[in-house]
Scaffold this motif. Structure first.
Motif, mmCIF file in Angstrom:
data_model
loop_
_atom_site.group_PDB
_atom_site.id
_atom_site.type_symbol
_atom_site.label_atom_id
_atom_site.label_comp_id
_atom_site.label_asym_id
_atom_site.label_seq_id
_atom_site.Cartn_x
_atom_site.Cartn_y
_atom_site.Cartn_z
ATOM 1 N N ASP A 171 0.605 -1.324 -0.092
ATOM 2 C CA ASP A 171 -0.032 -0.029 0.138
ATOM 3 C C ASP A 171 0.857 1.250 -0.247
ATOM 4 O OD1 ASP A 171 -2.061 -1.780 0.045
ATOM 5 O OD2 ASP A 171 -2.487 -1.504 2.231
ATOM 6 N N GLN A 180 -10.179 -0.940 -4.233
ATOM 7 C CA GLN A 180 -8.978 -1.389 -4.458
ATOM 8 C C GLN A 180 -9.324 -2.089 -5.795
ATOM 9 O OE1 GLN A 180 -7.630 -4.341 -1.616
ATOM 10 N NE2 GLN A 180 -6.558 -5.507 -3.173
ATOM 11 N N HIS A 191 -0.802 -1.928 -4.030
ATOM 12 C CA HIS A 191 -0.839 -2.893 -2.979
ATOM 13 C C HIS A 191 0.018 -4.133 -3.084
ATOM 14 C CE1 HIS A 191 -3.157 -5.147 0.141
ATOM 15 N NE2 HIS A 191 -3.400 -5.962 -0.849
#
Length: 175
Positions: free
Chosen positions: A111, A128, A153
């Motif tokens: 992240d 996401q 991510h």
């Protein structure tokens, strides 16, 4: 209003064509003034409605880099078209945004924020993306869009060579 009848030399009467402003149906009934006003009012309502719809829907703006930033050592891949940029439009009065870039020099995922964007195009919720567009050597990347940043991510092999490049394209609705 009287119409002028023309008599031809052979004695035939010639009547001019009758002109009317509006014909309502096949029975050739003419509109009354009240019906004509009602039709005019309906046309105005429809015109106003179309104008309202057009004001709630716009074409995509030009691509812009204003307010876009590279973070945590990220670099544009090759040229200025790779630099993070966005555009927006209205759809039914709701703002939509598209963001695209192609960056390199990413050293970590977890992240990590690599691109900042203006809060004016903040998505309505943290999102996401499982992004399946190939990056260098066919890996894929997963991104998080939140609070004015696009964060990596992870990628499919968790290997981070600084020369690898990551393309990105996403569209979302703004708050």
């Amino acid at each position: 209003m009287a119409q002028k009848v023309t008599m031809l030399e052979n004695g035939t009467a010639f009547y001019p064509a009758t002109i009317s402003e509006m014909i309502l149906d096949a029975d050739t009934k003419l509109f009354s003034a009240q019906q004509g006003k009602a039709l005019s009012d309906n046309v105005k309502k429809n015109t106003d409605g179309i104008e309202s719809i057009n004001n709630m829907n716009t074409a995509w703006s030009d691509w812009s880099t204003n307010g876009m930033t590279l973070l945590n050592g990220a670099k544009q891949f090759i040229d200025e078209k790779d630099y993070p940029q966005y555009r927006s439009r209205l759809v039914n009065g709701n703002l939509q945004a598209q963001v695209m870039f192609r960056i390199t020099n990413l050293s970590n995922a977890s992240d990590t924020s690599y691109v900042g964007f203006p809060t004016s195009i903040q998505p309505s919720t943290t999102t996401q993306l499982g992004y399946s567009s190939p990056t260098t050597n066919g890996r894929t990347a997963s991104w998080i869009i939140k609070s004015g940043v696009v964060a990596l991510h992870g990628n499919s092999d968790q290997n981070f060579d600084l020369d690898y490049w990551y393309p990105f394209f996403a569209q979302w609705e703004v708050n």
